[in-house]
Design a protein around this motif. Structure first.
Motif, mmCIF file in Angstrom:
data_model
loop_
_atom_site.group_PDB
_atom_site.id
_atom_site.type_symbol
_atom_site.label_atom_id
_atom_site.label_comp_id
_atom_site.label_asym_id
_atom_site.label_seq_id
_atom_site.Cartn_x
_atom_site.Cartn_y
_atom_site.Cartn_z
ATOM 1 N N THR A 1 0.785 -1.224 -0.045
ATOM 2 C CA THR A 1 -0.139 0.066 0.022
ATOM 3 C C THR A 1 0.796 1.287 0.034
ATOM 4 N N GLY A 2 0.282 2.411 -0.449
ATOM 5 C CA GLY A 2 1.104 3.429 -0.297
ATOM 6 C C GLY A 2 0.250 4.688 -0.906
ATOM 7 N N ASP A 3 0.746 5.822 -1.002
ATOM 8 C CA ASP A 3 -0.114 7.070 -1.477
ATOM 9 C C ASP A 3 -0.134 7.273 -2.977
ATOM 10 N N LYS A 4 0.824 6.762 -3.676
ATOM 11 C CA LYS A 4 0.825 7.050 -5.028
ATOM 12 C C LYS A 4 1.337 5.832 -5.772
ATOM 13 N N MET A 5 1.355 5.422 -7.075
ATOM 14 C CA MET A 5 1.974 4.218 -7.600
ATOM 15 C C MET A 5 2.222 4.931 -9.090
ATOM 16 N N PHE A 6 3.519 4.870 -9.442
ATOM 17 C CA PHE A 6 3.766 5.057 -10.956
ATOM 18 C C PHE A 6 3.932 3.811 -11.676
ATOM 19 N N ILE A 7 3.402 3.573 -12.672
ATOM 20 C CA ILE A 7 3.605 2.266 -13.389
ATOM 21 C C ILE A 7 4.053 2.846 -14.990
ATOM 22 N N ASP A 8 5.096 2.174 -15.400
ATOM 23 C CA ASP A 8 5.761 2.247 -16.570
ATOM 24 C C ASP A 8 5.383 1.083 -17.427
ATOM 25 N N THR A 9 4.237 0.975 -18.172
ATOM 26 C CA THR A 9 3.720 0.027 -18.783
ATOM 27 C C THR A 9 4.515 -0.641 -19.804
ATOM 28 N N LYS A 10 5.515 0.353 -20.506
ATOM 29 C CA LYS A 10 6.394 -0.289 -21.476
ATOM 30 C C LYS A 10 7.679 -0.984 -20.754
ATOM 31 N N ALA A 11 8.085 -0.594 -19.862
ATOM 32 C CA ALA A 11 9.110 -1.323 -18.984
ATOM 33 C C ALA A 11 8.666 -2.603 -18.193
ATOM 34 N N GLY A 12 7.109 -2.548 -17.848
ATOM 35 C CA GLY A 12 6.661 -3.740 -16.971
ATOM 36 C C GLY A 12 7.190 -3.139 -15.269
ATOM 37 N N THR A 13 7.558 -2.122 -15.005
ATOM 38 C CA THR A 13 7.626 -1.848 -13.617
ATOM 39 C C THR A 13 6.600 -0.763 -12.998
ATOM 40 N N ALA A 14 6.825 -0.767 -11.728
ATOM 41 C CA ALA A 14 5.926 0.081 -10.822
ATOM 42 C C ALA A 14 6.608 0.817 -9.662
ATOM 43 N N ARG A 15 6.396 2.009 -9.459
ATOM 44 C CA ARG A 15 7.119 2.566 -8.397
ATOM 45 C C ARG A 15 5.946 3.169 -7.178
ATOM 46 N N VAL A 16 6.001 2.583 -6.064
ATOM 47 C CA VAL A 16 4.815 3.170 -5.068
ATOM 48 C C VAL A 16 5.995 3.972 -3.971
ATOM 49 N N THR A 17 5.102 5.155 -3.527
ATOM 50 C CA THR A 17 5.661 6.228 -2.853
ATOM 51 C C THR A 17 4.621 6.629 -1.879
ATOM 52 N N GLY A 18 5.067 7.197 -0.828
ATOM 53 C CA GLY A 18 4.127 7.806 0.197
ATOM 54 C C GLY A 18 3.588 6.956 1.420
ATOM 55 N N ARG A 19 4.397 6.822 2.344
ATOM 56 C CA ARG A 19 3.921 6.009 3.422
ATOM 57 C C ARG A 19 3.760 4.359 2.914
ATOM 58 N N VAL A 20 4.775 3.909 2.397
ATOM 59 C CA VAL A 20 4.438 2.522 1.666
ATOM 60 C C VAL A 20 4.611 1.646 2.932
ATOM 61 N N LYS A 21 3.636 0.637 2.698
ATOM 62 C CA LYS A 21 3.649 -0.607 3.637
ATOM 63 C C LYS A 21 3.345 -1.780 2.896
ATOM 64 N N THR A 22 4.224 -2.834 3.402
ATOM 65 C CA THR A 22 4.109 -4.102 2.579
ATOM 66 C C THR A 22 3.599 -5.268 3.442
ATOM 67 N N VAL A 23 3.175 -6.333 3.072
ATOM 68 C CA VAL A 23 2.869 -7.747 3.615
ATOM 69 C C VAL A 23 3.452 -8.531 2.593
ATOM 70 N N LEU A 24 4.531 -9.384 3.149
ATOM 71 C CA LEU A 24 5.123 -10.320 2.209
ATOM 72 C C LEU A 24 4.699 -11.617 2.865
ATOM 73 N N ASN A 25 4.143 -12.531 2.105
ATOM 74 C CA ASN A 25 3.892 -13.873 2.793
ATOM 75 C C ASN A 25 4.926 -14.924 1.973
ATOM 76 N N PRO A 26 5.718 -15.376 2.637
ATOM 77 C CA PRO A 26 6.659 -16.563 2.171
ATOM 78 C C PRO A 26 5.947 -17.879 1.645
ATOM 79 N N GLU A 27 6.250 -18.323 0.675
ATOM 80 C CA GLU A 27 5.766 -19.326 0.240
ATOM 81 C C GLU A 27 5.898 -20.637 1.094
ATOM 82 N N SER A 28 5.121 -21.359 1.344
ATOM 83 C CA SER A 28 5.064 -22.581 2.473
ATOM 84 C C SER A 28 5.687 -23.803 1.481
#
Length: 165
Positions: free
Chosen positions: A135-162
């Motif tokens: 989650t974050g305040d903004k996300m910038f997606i470059d569809t040509k490169a297939g990348t994204a950047r999230v900014t502004g109070r970024v929080k993540t939940v990473l679930n390892p594969e069992s």
């Protein structure tokens, strides 16, 4: 003593990605780079066209498709190129969902510059990639490169594969 030092080291290592995410996170988005030259298909309940300024407003269950990418929102303003040969940009409002491959993102608004392939999503951004969420305040997606950047109070939940998956 060694146990305390190992715990402190483990905490520092696990906290490092979180501090990087607080400044912004660069991530992959979608299965492959998107070709912004592909046709854009728009469906909706209503359409209002303004010939004077070269815009159209789609409202009600708006669904926009371009290649593998899908964008849905209650309202989308389409700005056509000056020579009317195609679409310059899209502005989606009222709660936006963007899906590309297995990745999905939600935000209050999104601006898509069709010519450059850049999308800016803002307002309570939520990105879902498999079992992981960001989650974050903004996300910038470059569809040509297939990348994204999230900014502004970024929080993540990473679930390892069992091991059973």
């Amino acid at each position: 003593m060694h146990l305390f030092r190992n715990l402190a080291l483990a905490f520092c290592i696990s906290a490092a990605p979180a501090s990087l995410l607080a400044q912004g996170a660069q991530i992959a988005f979608g299965n492959a780079p998107q070709d912004s030259n592909l046709p854009v298909e728009v469906t909706s309940d209503n359409l209002n066209v303004n010939q004077n300024d070269g815009t159209a407003i789609f409202t009600g269950n708006v669904l926009i498709g371009q290649g593998e990418m899908r964008l849905s929102a209650p309202r989308v303003l389409v700005v056509y190129l000056e020579d009317e040969s195609g679409i310059e940009s899209l502005n989606a409002t009222g709660g936006v969902t963007l899906v590309s491959g297995e990745d999905a993102a939600e935000a209050r608004q999104a601006d898509y510059n069709v010519q450059t392939g850049l999308i800016e999503m803002y307002g309570d951004v939520l990105l879902i990639q498999g079992r992981n969420a960001l989650t974050g305040d903004k996300m910038f997606i470059d569809t040509k490169a297939g990348t994204a950047r999230v900014t502004g109070r970024v929080k993540t939940v990473l679930n390892p594969e069992s091991e059973t998956e």
